[in-house]
Enzyme design. Structure first.
Site, mmCIF file in Angstrom:
data_model
loop_
_atom_site.group_PDB
_atom_site.id
_atom_site.type_symbol
_atom_site.label_atom_id
_atom_site.label_comp_id
_atom_site.label_asym_id
_atom_site.label_seq_id
_atom_site.Cartn_x
_atom_site.Cartn_y
_atom_site.Cartn_z
ATOM 1 N N ASP A 18 6.784 1.025 8.694
ATOM 2 C CA ASP A 18 5.828 2.030 8.246
ATOM 3 C C ASP A 18 6.597 3.152 7.540
ATOM 4 O O ASP A 18 7.462 3.793 8.145
ATOM 5 C CB ASP A 18 5.127 2.556 9.514
ATOM 6 N N ASN A 32 -4.094 6.869 -5.924
ATOM 7 C CA ASN A 32 -5.022 6.506 -7.016
ATOM 8 C C ASN A 32 -5.192 7.718 -7.921
ATOM 9 O O ASN A 32 -4.716 8.810 -7.595
ATOM 10 C CB ASN A 32 -6.359 5.988 -6.468
ATOM 11 N N VAL A 41 -1.293 2.465 2.276
ATOM 12 C CA VAL A 41 -0.190 3.401 2.516
ATOM 13 C C VAL A 41 -0.624 4.842 2.214
ATOM 14 O O VAL A 41 -0.174 5.789 2.873
ATOM 15 C CB VAL A 41 1.072 2.963 1.723
ATOM 16 N N ASP A 42 -1.522 5.024 1.268
ATOM 17 C CA ASP A 42 -2.057 6.345 0.915
ATOM 18 C C ASP A 42 -2.744 6.965 2.134
ATOM 19 O O ASP A 42 -2.471 8.120 2.502
ATOM 20 C CB ASP A 42 -3.059 6.149 -0.246
ATOM 21 N N SER A 129 1.212 -1.089 -5.618
ATOM 22 C CA SER A 129 0.202 -1.984 -6.244
ATOM 23 C C SER A 129 0.032 -3.349 -5.578
ATOM 24 O O SER A 129 -0.804 -4.125 -6.017
ATOM 25 C CB SER A 129 0.502 -2.216 -7.745
ATOM 26 N N THR A 130 0.825 -3.655 -4.538
ATOM 27 C CA THR A 130 0.766 -5.027 -4.004
ATOM 28 C C THR A 130 -0.262 -5.208 -2.879
ATOM 29 O O THR A 130 -0.334 -6.265 -2.268
ATOM 30 C CB THR A 130 2.140 -5.495 -3.476
ATOM 31 N N GLY A 131 -1.044 -4.150 -2.600
ATOM 32 C CA GLY A 131 -2.075 -4.256 -1.565
ATOM 33 C C GLY A 131 -3.439 -4.324 -2.223
ATOM 34 O O GLY A 131 -3.799 -5.314 -2.867
HETATM 35 N N1 AR6 Z 1 4.031 1.905 5.121
HETATM 36 C C1 AR6 Z 1 4.566 1.161 4.120
HETATM 37 N N2 AR6 Z 1 3.857 0.291 3.381
HETATM 38 C C2 AR6 Z 1 2.539 0.166 3.672
HETATM 39 C C3 AR6 Z 1 1.890 0.909 4.688
HETATM 40 C C4 AR6 Z 1 2.707 1.820 5.423
HETATM 41 N N3 AR6 Z 1 2.199 2.578 6.402
HETATM 42 N N4 AR6 Z 1 0.585 0.544 4.717
HETATM 43 C C5 AR6 Z 1 0.415 -0.404 3.760
HETATM 44 N N5 AR6 Z 1 1.588 -0.641 3.135
HETATM 45 P P1 AR6 Z 1 -1.764 -0.343 -0.834
HETATM 46 P P2 AR6 Z 1 -1.952 -0.302 -3.781
HETATM 47 C C6 AR6 Z 1 1.914 -1.568 2.041
HETATM 48 O O1 AR6 Z 1 -3.038 -1.079 -0.731
HETATM 49 O O2 AR6 Z 1 -1.999 -1.793 -3.812
HETATM 50 C C7 AR6 Z 1 -5.294 3.073 -1.702
HETATM 51 O O3 AR6 Z 1 -6.622 3.102 -1.275
HETATM 52 C C8 AR6 Z 1 1.006 -2.757 1.843
HETATM 53 O O4 AR6 Z 1 1.397 -3.836 2.715
HETATM 54 O O5 AR6 Z 1 -1.498 0.767 0.104
HETATM 55 O O6 AR6 Z 1 -1.016 0.402 -4.731
HETATM 56 C C9 AR6 Z 1 -5.019 4.078 -2.798
HETATM 57 O O7 AR6 Z 1 -5.773 5.261 -2.633
HETATM 58 C C10 AR6 Z 1 1.290 -3.098 0.392
HETATM 59 O O8 AR6 Z 1 2.397 -3.978 0.279
HETATM 60 O O9 AR6 Z 1 -1.580 0.303 -2.334
HETATM 61 C C11 AR6 Z 1 -5.430 3.329 -4.030
HETATM 62 O O10 AR6 Z 1 -6.832 3.402 -4.228
HETATM 63 C C12 AR6 Z 1 1.695 -1.760 -0.243
HETATM 64 O O11 AR6 Z 1 1.826 -0.839 0.841
HETATM 65 C C13 AR6 Z 1 -5.053 1.904 -3.718
HETATM 66 O O12 AR6 Z 1 -5.053 1.813 -2.290
HETATM 67 C C14 AR6 Z 1 0.705 -1.207 -1.232
HETATM 68 O O13 AR6 Z 1 -0.614 -1.429 -0.761
HETATM 69 C C15 AR6 Z 1 -3.651 1.582 -4.200
HETATM 70 O O14 AR6 Z 1 -3.417 0.211 -4.010
#
Ligand code: AR6
Length: 186
Positions: A18, A32, A41-42, A129-131
């Site tokens: 985390d 975003n 993560v946001d 971007s990978t989530g």
């Molecule tokens: N620590 C580290 N990595 C994490 C954590 C954490 N606590 N939680 C999730 N991840 P995402 P995106 C990883 O969806 O794809 C939000 O709603 C996760 O496994 O967080 O850039 C924003 O407001 C993945 O590999 O971000 C935007 O609307 C990575 O973080 C949108 O999501 C990114 O996943 C951005 O989407």
């Protein structure tokens, strides 16, 4: 055990876990364009960091109307074990015909530049971007490392402040992709 490689004077370290628990001068958030928080993560960064982060995001919104895709802005890190959070906005994956690779590279480049401006010695990145934004993980890892190597090779003057870069992989898929890539780079 932590995996790491050294590029010029900068150590690149892989961590699984985390990002809100990582101690670094700068923590990067996958935000975003609204800068008002979200899931993934946001959500975790805003929850752990407290409301001072959102308050500064709101001020940035008032000043410049949010943050464009591929750009980065900086705020306090609130209660996190960091000095600052850099919020960058990754591209939504749309099949690859919308400059997604260039936009993702720009997130890493702009975040590194901004961190250097603030004299950060260490910076921690999530897998932007990978989530929720569905960027293919293998391609995202290649893009992230390419952006990093471009930035560090040849060593630029501004890069001199950053001694340590952490890639913080939350999920097993991303962690294994990065581990294979770093092992191959050794
Ligand atoms: N620590 C580290 N990595 C994490 C954590 C954490 N606590 N939680 C999730 N991840 P995402 P995106 C990883 O969806 O794809 C939000 O709603 C996760 O496994 O967080 O850039 C924003 O407001 C993945 O590999 O971000 C935007 O609307 C990575 O973080 C949108 O999501 C990114 O996943 C951005 O989407």
């Amino acid at each position: 055990m932590e995996d790491y490689i050294k590029v010029n004077q900068t150590i690149i370290t892989l961590i699984q876990g985390d990002i809100t628990k990582v101690t670094a001068d700068v923590i990067v958030n996958a935000a975003n364009t609204s800068l008002l928080g979200g899931g993934g993560v946001d959500g975790a960064i805003h929850k752990a960091g407290g409301k001072s982060i959102l308050e500064e995001c709101v001020k940035i919104r008032e000043r410049q109307g949010g943050c464009a895709v591929g750009e980065a802005v900086i705020t306090t890190a609130g209660n996190l074990p960091a000095s600052h959070v850099i919020h960058t906005v990754g591209p939504v994956w749309n099949g690859g015909n919308n400059n997604e690779i260039e936009k993702l590279k720009s997130c890493y480049r702009k975040s590194l530049s901004l961190a250097s401006e603030y004299k950060a010695k260490s910076i921690a990145f999530p897998n932007i971007s990978t989530g929720i934004y569905r960027f293919p993980k293998q391609l995202a890892a290649e893009t992230a490392l390419e952006a990093l190597f471009d930035y560090l090779n040849p060593m630029s003057v501004e890069q001199a402040t950053i001694e340590q870069i952490y890639f913080v992989c939350f999920d097993d898929v991303n962690f294994n992709i990065f581990r294979n890539k770093l092992v191959n780079a050794l």
